[in-house]
Enzyme design. Structure first.
Site, PDB file in Angstrom:
ATOM      1  N   TYR A  53      28.952  35.657  28.350  1.00 28.43           N
ATOM      2  CA  TYR A  53      28.770  37.082  28.035  1.00 28.43           C
ATOM      3  C   TYR A  53      27.524  37.319  27.177  1.00 28.43           C
ATOM      4  O   TYR A  53      26.894  38.379  27.290  1.00 28.43           O
ATOM      5  CB  TYR A  53      30.056  37.682  27.432  1.00 28.43           C
ATOM      6  CG  TYR A  53      31.132  37.730  28.498  1.00 28.43           C
ATOM      7  CD1 TYR A  53      31.103  38.708  29.485  1.00 28.43           C
ATOM      8  CD2 TYR A  53      32.104  36.733  28.586  1.00 28.43           C
ATOM      9  CE1 TYR A  53      32.025  38.719  30.518  1.00 28.43           C
ATOM     10  CE2 TYR A  53      33.042  36.730  29.616  1.00 28.43           C
ATOM     11  CZ  TYR A  53      32.994  37.720  30.576  1.00 28.43           C
ATOM     12  OH  TYR A  53      33.897  37.720  31.611  1.00 28.43           O
ATOM     13  N   ARG A  56      24.991  37.617  29.786  1.00 28.17           N
ATOM     14  CA  ARG A  56      25.095  38.914  30.485  1.00 28.17           C
ATOM     15  C   ARG A  56      24.442  40.010  29.638  1.00 28.17           C
ATOM     16  O   ARG A  56      23.804  40.919  30.134  1.00 28.17           O
ATOM     17  CB  ARG A  56      26.555  39.284  30.769  1.00 28.17           C
ATOM     18  CG  ARG A  56      27.338  38.295  31.604  1.00 28.17           C
ATOM     19  CD  ARG A  56      27.057  38.419  33.107  1.00 28.17           C
ATOM     20  NE  ARG A  56      25.721  37.961  33.469  1.00 28.17           N
ATOM     21  CZ  ARG A  56      25.345  36.676  33.524  1.00 28.17           C
ATOM     22  NH1 ARG A  56      26.176  35.711  33.243  1.00 28.17           N
ATOM     23  NH2 ARG A  56      24.116  36.355  33.860  1.00 28.17           N
ATOM     24  N   ASN A  89      32.244  48.714  35.930  1.00 25.47           N
ATOM     25  CA  ASN A  89      31.153  47.920  35.359  1.00 25.47           C
ATOM     26  C   ASN A  89      31.227  47.884  33.837  1.00 25.47           C
ATOM     27  O   ASN A  89      31.617  48.851  33.200  1.00 25.47           O
ATOM     28  CB  ASN A  89      29.802  48.482  35.796  1.00 25.47           C
ATOM     29  CG  ASN A  89      29.585  48.324  37.291  1.00 25.47           C
ATOM     30  OD1 ASN A  89      30.312  47.569  37.932  1.00 25.47           O
ATOM     31  ND2 ASN A  89      28.615  49.018  37.827  1.00 25.47           N
ATOM     32  N   HIS A 106      36.963  48.355  32.650  1.00 22.63           N
ATOM     33  CA  HIS A 106      37.059  46.915  32.382  1.00 22.63           C
ATOM     34  C   HIS A 106      36.295  46.490  31.138  1.00 22.63           C
ATOM     35  O   HIS A 106      35.961  45.313  30.996  1.00 22.63           O
ATOM     36  CB  HIS A 106      36.570  46.124  33.610  1.00 22.63           C
ATOM     37  CG  HIS A 106      37.436  46.325  34.817  1.00 22.63           C
ATOM     38  ND1 HIS A 106      37.005  46.088  36.102  1.00 22.63           N
ATOM     39  CD2 HIS A 106      38.725  46.738  34.913  1.00 22.63           C
ATOM     40  CE1 HIS A 106      37.998  46.349  36.940  1.00 22.63           C
ATOM     41  NE2 HIS A 106      39.042  46.753  36.251  1.00 22.63           N
ATOM     42  N   CYS A 114      37.858  43.139  17.957  1.00 25.06           N
ATOM     43  CA  CYS A 114      38.539  42.273  17.006  1.00 25.06           C
ATOM     44  C   CYS A 114      39.860  41.787  17.604  1.00 25.06           C
ATOM     45  O   CYS A 114      40.646  42.571  18.119  1.00 25.06           O
ATOM     46  CB  CYS A 114      38.799  43.037  15.707  1.00 25.06           C
ATOM     47  SG  CYS A 114      39.720  42.065  14.506  1.00 25.06           S
ATOM     48  N   CYS A 138      39.055  44.943   9.448  1.00 25.14           N
ATOM     49  CA  CYS A 138      39.948  43.972   8.795  1.00 25.14           C
ATOM     50  C   CYS A 138      39.206  42.718   8.311  1.00 25.14           C
ATOM     51  O   CYS A 138      39.828  41.799   7.792  1.00 25.14           O
ATOM     52  CB  CYS A 138      41.093  43.589   9.735  1.00 25.14           C
ATOM     53  SG  CYS A 138      40.607  42.420  11.025  1.00 25.14           S
ATOM     54  N   THR A 175      31.895  49.141  45.283  1.00 21.55           N
ATOM     55  CA  THR A 175      33.006  48.275  44.890  1.00 21.55           C
ATOM     56  C   THR A 175      33.638  47.651  46.129  1.00 21.55           C
ATOM     57  O   THR A 175      33.771  48.310  47.162  1.00 21.55           O
ATOM     58  CB  THR A 175      34.071  49.019  44.052  1.00 21.55           C
ATOM     59  OG1 THR A 175      35.161  48.136  43.786  1.00 21.55           O
ATOM     60  CG2 THR A 175      34.589  50.264  44.723  1.00 21.55           C
TER      61      THR A 175
HETATM   62  P1  NAD Z   1      32.174  43.245  43.847  1.00 23.16           P
HETATM   63  O1  NAD Z   1      31.077  42.330  43.472  1.00 23.16           O
HETATM   64  O2  NAD Z   1      33.489  42.694  44.189  1.00 23.16           O
HETATM   65  O3  NAD Z   1      31.670  44.100  45.096  1.00 23.16           O
HETATM   66  C1  NAD Z   1      30.396  44.680  45.120  1.00 23.16           C
HETATM   67  C2  NAD Z   1      30.379  45.744  46.217  1.00 23.16           C
HETATM   68  O4  NAD Z   1      29.159  46.442  46.106  1.00 23.16           O
HETATM   69  C3  NAD Z   1      30.458  45.192  47.633  1.00 23.16           C
HETATM   70  O5  NAD Z   1      31.368  45.981  48.359  1.00 23.16           O
HETATM   71  C4  NAD Z   1      29.023  45.393  48.179  1.00 23.16           C
HETATM   72  O6  NAD Z   1      28.986  45.745  49.574  1.00 23.16           O
HETATM   73  C5  NAD Z   1      28.544  46.550  47.366  1.00 23.16           C
HETATM   74  N1  NAD Z   1      27.104  46.553  47.130  1.00 23.16           N
HETATM   75  C6  NAD Z   1      26.288  45.508  46.802  1.00 23.16           C
HETATM   76  N2  NAD Z   1      25.030  45.941  46.624  1.00 23.16           N
HETATM   77  C7  NAD Z   1      25.053  47.294  46.817  1.00 23.16           C
HETATM   78  C8  NAD Z   1      24.076  48.315  46.771  1.00 23.16           C
HETATM   79  N3  NAD Z   1      22.795  48.050  46.483  1.00 23.16           N
HETATM   80  N4  NAD Z   1      24.461  49.585  47.019  1.00 23.16           N
HETATM   81  C9  NAD Z   1      25.754  49.890  47.334  1.00 23.16           C
HETATM   82  N5  NAD Z   1      26.717  48.962  47.395  1.00 23.16           N
HETATM   83  C10 NAD Z   1      26.371  47.677  47.138  1.00 23.16           C
HETATM   84  O7  NAD Z   1      32.272  44.334  42.712  1.00 23.16           O
HETATM   85  P2  NAD Z   1      33.507  45.162  42.098  1.00 23.16           P
HETATM   86  O8  NAD Z   1      34.333  45.713  43.203  1.00 23.16           O
HETATM   87  O9  NAD Z   1      32.896  46.074  41.115  1.00 23.16           O
HETATM   88  O10 NAD Z   1      34.409  44.092  41.341  1.00 23.16           O
HETATM   89  C11 NAD Z   1      33.833  43.224  40.446  1.00 23.16           C
HETATM   90  C12 NAD Z   1      34.364  43.203  39.038  1.00 23.16           C
HETATM   91  O11 NAD Z   1      33.374  42.492  38.309  1.00 23.16           O
HETATM   92  C13 NAD Z   1      34.477  44.515  38.352  1.00 23.16           C
HETATM   93  O12 NAD Z   1      35.751  44.591  37.831  1.00 23.16           O
HETATM   94  C14 NAD Z   1      33.443  44.516  37.228  1.00 23.16           C
HETATM   95  O13 NAD Z   1      34.075  44.708  35.970  1.00 23.16           O
HETATM   96  C15 NAD Z   1      32.864  43.143  37.198  1.00 23.16           C
HETATM   97  N6  NAD Z   1      31.389  43.084  37.277  1.00 23.16           N
HETATM   98  C16 NAD Z   1      30.631  44.002  36.615  1.00 23.16           C
HETATM   99  C17 NAD Z   1      29.245  43.984  36.713  1.00 23.16           C
HETATM  100  C18 NAD Z   1      28.449  45.018  35.948  1.00 23.16           C
HETATM  101  O14 NAD Z   1      28.892  45.460  34.890  1.00 23.16           O
HETATM  102  N7  NAD Z   1      27.276  45.439  36.447  1.00 23.16           N
HETATM  103  C19 NAD Z   1      28.609  43.034  37.488  1.00 23.16           C
HETATM  104  C20 NAD Z   1      29.398  42.080  38.146  1.00 23.16           C
HETATM  105  C21 NAD Z   1      30.787  42.128  38.029  1.00 23.16           C
HETATM  106 ZN    ZN Z   2      39.829  43.646  12.799  1.00 20.96          ZN
END
Ligand code: NAD
Ligand code: ZN
Length: 232
Positions: A53, A56, A89, A106, A114, A138, A175
């Protein structure tokens, strides 16, 4: 409650250079999911989880919002009470595009939580393994990324279901539907739009009224026209 729900996932941030979750056979940046985002991983894999993280946050610092984030921000500004912006995201790209009241299902990468009292601490892009952060409430040193891991409860889902219950236009952007059953959500609304790069097994796209298999930055203007027509 809002008339329009815009629910997004990793795909909306892909064009900002943040890799999606399932892009490489279930590996997120070459890590197995159970190593870095499953309930308990802070106990059995603390160093790697924190480092993941931290990396990230570093990646996020160098990413910029794209046209889709910006267009959603403008829509929310025009119709603050009629549109709910809800995202899976953990990045802050909507916020940096100027979007207000983003609901993060999420968690939120710029914050730590904490483990004793749940208080949030905003650290922006700072690395946890290079700082000794302390809870301001805390004074505990036991802080963790403010991220919902698989198998943990997601308190903001209550808000999601409240918003879905009342919305009549449902839009799903970037998604895979593997975590949230967006096909079912589409069935609950009067009109629904799906945007992804391509079809996938977790989504029944026949539940959607409009399906756009293209980049979010290419789809968003068409989506915006439909929203504006709808809310006129
Ligand atoms: P996923 O990776 O499972 O699916 C990504 C989806 O986005 C796919 O369906 C794909 O076809 C589509 N996609 C890819 N590029 C695209 C574009 N340029 N335009 C439109 N669509 C596009 O993602 P999810 O369903 O969000 O599940 C992943 C989990 O991972 C989430 O719960 C999230 O919290 C976490 N995550 C977050 C981030 C972030 O914060 N940016 C990044 C990676 C994972
Ligand atoms: Zn605390």
């Amino acid at each position: 409650m809002s008339q329009v729900v815009i629910l997004s996932g990793a795909g909306i941030s892909a064009e900002s250079g943040i890799s999606t979750f399932r892009a490489n056979d279930g590996l997120w940046e070459k890590h197995k999911i159970e190593e870095i985002c499953q309930a308990g991983c802070l106990e059995y894999n603390y160093e790697n989880t924190i480092a993941f993280y931290d990396a990230r946050r570093n990646e996020l610092q160098h990413a910029t919002p794209n046209h889709a984030h910006k267009k959603v921000a403008l829509l929310k500004e025009s119709y603050p009470d009629k549109i709910a912006v809800i995202t899976q995201n953990i990045d802050n790209l909507f916020e940096r595009a100027g979007c207000k009241e983003v609901i993060h299902l999420h968690g939120y990468l710029p914050q730590l939580r904490c483990m004793e009292c749940e208080q949030l601490l905003t650290v922006e892009y700072a690395k946890q393994n290079e700082n000794h952060f302390t809870c301001q409430a805390c004074h505990s040193h036991r802080l963790r990324p403010h991220v919902v891991f698989f198998g943990e409860s997601a308190p903001m889902y209550t808000t999601l279901y409240q918003e879905l219950n009342d919305c009549s236009l449902f839009i799903s952007i970037g998604t895979s539907g593997a975590v949230l059953d967006v096909s079912t959500f589409a069935g609950w609304s009067d009109y629904s739009i799906l945007n992804n790069l391509e079809p996938n097994n977790a989504i029944n796209d026949s539940f959607f009224d409009k399906v756009l298999y293209k980049k979010a930055t290419d789809a968003i203007d068409e989506i915006a026209v439909i929203i504006e027509e709808y809310l006129k």
